[in-house]
Design a protein around this motif. Structure first.
Motif, PDB file in Angstrom:
ATOM      1  N   GLU A 184       3.684  17.883  14.015  1.00 22.18           N
ATOM      2  CA  GLU A 184       4.915  18.319  13.358  1.00 22.18           C
ATOM      3  C   GLU A 184       4.701  18.810  11.932  1.00 22.18           C
ATOM      4  OE1 GLU A 184       7.393  14.842  14.352  1.00 22.18           O
ATOM      5  OE2 GLU A 184       6.557  15.452  16.289  1.00 22.18           O
ATOM      6  N   PHE A 185       3.545  18.499  11.374  1.00 21.62           N
ATOM      7  CA  PHE A 185       3.299  18.893   9.985  1.00 21.62           C
ATOM      8  C   PHE A 185       3.210  20.409   9.882  1.00 21.62           C
ATOM      9  CE2 PHE A 185       0.231  20.211   6.782  1.00 21.62           C
ATOM     10  CZ  PHE A 185       0.716  19.581   5.646  1.00 21.62           C
ATOM     11  N   HIS A 230       0.844  -1.194   0.000  1.00 21.83           N
ATOM     12  CA  HIS A 230       0.000   0.000   0.000  1.00 21.83           C
ATOM     13  C   HIS A 230       0.877   1.240   0.000  1.00 21.83           C
ATOM     14  CE1 HIS A 230      -2.946  -2.933   0.837  1.00 21.83           C
ATOM     15  NE2 HIS A 230      -2.450  -3.213   2.019  1.00 21.83           N
ATOM     16  N   PRO A 231       0.376   2.309  -0.657  1.00 17.13           N
ATOM     17  CA  PRO A 231       1.144   3.552  -0.613  1.00 17.13           C
ATOM     18  C   PRO A 231       1.313   4.004   0.830  1.00 17.13           C
ATOM     19  CG  PRO A 231      -1.062   3.896  -1.538  1.00 17.13           C
ATOM     20  CD  PRO A 231      -0.858   2.432  -1.431  1.00 17.13           C
ATOM     21  N   VAL A 232       2.405   4.713   1.085  1.00 17.02           N
ATOM     22  CA  VAL A 232       2.703   5.106   2.463  1.00 17.02           C
ATOM     23  C   VAL A 232       1.711   6.172   2.945  1.00 17.02           C
ATOM     24  CG1 VAL A 232       4.445   6.132   3.966  1.00 17.02           C
ATOM     25  CG2 VAL A 232       5.125   4.579   2.130  1.00 17.02           C
ATOM     26  N   SER A 233       1.070   5.881   4.063  1.00 18.20           N
ATOM     27  CA  SER A 233       0.124   6.835   4.645  1.00 18.20           C
ATOM     28  C   SER A 233       0.796   7.529   5.814  1.00 18.20           C
ATOM     29  CB  SER A 233      -1.117   6.130   5.192  1.00 18.20           C
ATOM     30  OG  SER A 233      -1.588   5.187   4.288  1.00 18.20           O
ATOM     31  N   GLU A 234       0.601   8.823   5.834  1.00 18.51           N
ATOM     32  CA  GLU A 234       1.283   9.590   6.872  1.00 18.51           C
ATOM     33  C   GLU A 234       0.242  10.487   7.527  1.00 18.51           C
ATOM     34  OE1 GLU A 234       4.281  13.377   6.361  1.00 18.51           O
ATOM     35  OE2 GLU A 234       3.737  12.151   4.646  1.00 18.51           O
ATOM     36  N   ILE A 235       0.134  10.417   8.845  1.00 22.00           N
ATOM     37  CA  ILE A 235      -0.819  11.282   9.550  1.00 22.00           C
ATOM     38  C   ILE A 235      -0.235  12.690   9.639  1.00 22.00           C
ATOM     39  CG2 ILE A 235      -2.003  11.710  11.748  1.00 22.00           C
ATOM     40  CD1 ILE A 235      -1.999   8.781  12.306  1.00 22.00           C
ATOM     41  N   LEU A 236      -1.048  13.689   9.309  1.00 21.79           N
ATOM     42  CA  LEU A 236      -0.579  15.062   9.474  1.00 21.79           C
ATOM     43  C   LEU A 236      -0.749  15.432  10.938  1.00 21.79           C
ATOM     44  CD1 LEU A 236      -2.022  16.860   6.328  1.00 21.79           C
ATOM     45  CD2 LEU A 236      -0.109  15.290   6.531  1.00 21.79           C
ATOM     46  N   ASP A 237       0.350  15.370  11.686  1.00 25.78           N
ATOM     47  CA  ASP A 237       0.253  15.569  13.128  1.00 25.78           C
ATOM     48  C   ASP A 237       0.825  16.925  13.522  1.00 25.78           C
ATOM     49  OD1 ASP A 237       2.915  15.235  12.738  1.00 25.78           O
ATOM     50  OD2 ASP A 237       3.053  13.279  13.724  1.00 25.78           O
TER      51      ASP A 237
END
Lengths: 315, 106
Positions: B16-17, B7-14
């Motif tokens: 630090e975003f 699966h494509p990499v999922s990144e939570i906008l937390d």
């Protein structure tokens, strides 16, 4: 494909003025805008209304559509464009194919010619693809444990004749454990393709967590309303409490009333700083079913000087 | 590494975003001048310490994206946007409270 009655979709008369069409569109767009609306099928309705407006807002396109409609088609009928049908240069303003993502095949078959004249296409400069934004609804268990969700999206593409067609696309999205309600997930490179060798855009998903049978979600914290018996409330003690990771024992202080909040540290959504689970007590009073139970209530009444309405005296 | 990450990499906008003004404009196809006007009117509030470049976090990114779509789809103008955005956030908070209070009384 189905013939679409764009007038019907906007709820206007075929003789409506451009102004009336705009007003009708704005009204429906407010009602179904996915960021504002709480209607169940808001997203689909909003797309449909947007497509209808796209076809009718430009007088030239509208005239082309009217010509077709007046030849006897009606909503929902199986439609094939008449032989020799082309856009006829009706659309002087070109579209970018991204603008049409999710529009129906009917729309593309009517106005699909000459769409390749979008501004971004004219240049030979390397341009990054646009981002895409979508929503994903997950259940609390998936937010807690992580999981995979299959999204079906559509993007518009040109075929060899330069006509636009809708291409359905499935993306398996890994939902990271600990994602909170309203948070966004980025999938780098999963947006629209770039132009002239530019990189693709990103896909942003806004996460909504479905209402849960037991827990309410507040950021990373979970709230659980826990029913307790009057004697548990009065005497306190250890009682079992459900958490998403399984049951735990919690100590209830003696003399707890309804609405009292207790905290289970770190039992909320996982993450760098895991959330907490709050337990809100709710005293549930059982009916006195037997003579003995009645007797005990009576004894308690005699023994106690408790007045729950003490603060109301003199009012 | 064949097929390990399907699966494509999922990144939570937390927390630090963050995005610069330029990046935010690129992402949302927005003119820098309009975004600066929006910041002045309270559509978005960048993190900034004096003399430093503006940085927009995940919540502000969402507000600006929403502002773009409210402007495009509903024709809302700049003075109306912060009001609508604030009311939408308030509505969400109140909905959560109502859900919780309902559980107490039902």
């Amino acid at each position: 494909m189905e013939f679409k009655d764009y007038y019907k979709i906007l709820g206007v008369d075929p003789g409506a003025s451009q102004d009336e069409i705009k007003r009708a569109y704005r009204k429906l767009a407010r009602k179904y805008h996915p960021d504002v609306s709480s209607e169940a099928d808001a997203e689909a309705r909003f797309k449909e209304v947007g497509e209808a407006y796209e076809a009718l807002k430009d007088p030239e396109k509208r005239a082309r559509y009217d010509q077709l409609k007046n030849s006897g088609w009606s909503q929902g009928e199986e439609f094939r464009p008449p032989p020799g049908w082309t856009d006829g240069g009706g659309s002087t303003r070109g579209f970018d194919p991204e603008d049409l993502a999710g529009f129906s095949d009917f729309f593309s078959s009517l106005f699909g010619d000459g769409m390749g004249r979008g501004q971004r296409r004219r240049t030979n400069v390397r341009q990054p693809g646009r981002d895409r934004h979508a929503r994903v609804e997950i259940d609390l268990e998936t937010a807690f444990n992580g999981g995979v969700r299959r999204l079906t999206m559509a993007h518009a593409e040109f075929d060899e004749q330069g006509r636009v067609r809708q291409v359905p696309e499935q993306i398996d999205v890994r939902i990271p454990a600990g994602v909170a309600d309203g948070q966004q997930i980025r999938l780098a490179g999963k947006g629209e393709p770039g132009f002239n060798g530019g990189p693709p855009g990103d896909l942003y998903l806004e996460v909504t967590i479905k209402p849960h049978r037991l827990y309410d979600i507040h950021g990373r914290d979970l709230h659980l309303t826990l029913p307790i018996a009057p004697w548990e409330a009065a005497l306190g003690g250890k009682i079992p409490v459900p958490t998403p990771a399984g049951k735990v024992e919690m100590n209830i202080p003696a003399g707890s009333s309804s609405g009292k909040r207790l905290r289970l540290k770190g039992r909320g959504l996982p993450g760098n700083k895991p959330g907490d689970q709050y337990v809100i007590l709710k005293v549930v009073v059982p009916e006195a079913k037997t003579a003995r139970q009645r007797e005990l209530y009576e004894a308690l009444k005699k023994e106690s000087d408790f007045n729950p309405r003490a603060g109301m005296e003199g009012l | 590494m064949s097929g390990k990450e399907q699966h494509p990499v999922s990144e939570i906008l937390d927390q630090e975003f963050e995005l610069s003004l330029k990046e935010l404009c690129q992402h949302l196809d927005l003119e820098a001048e309009l975004l600066m006007e929006w910041v002045e009117e309270g559509v978005a509030k960048p993190r900034s310490s004096t003399g430093q470049e503006w940085r927009f976090g995940a919540r502000q990114f969402k507000r600006v994206r929403l502002a773009c779509s409210l402007r495009r789809d509903l024709g809302l103008d700049t003075p109306a946007l912060p009001l609508v955005l604030d009311l939408l956030e308030e509505r969400e908070r109140l909905r959560q409270q109502v859900r919780m209070l309902k559980r107490l009384i039902e």
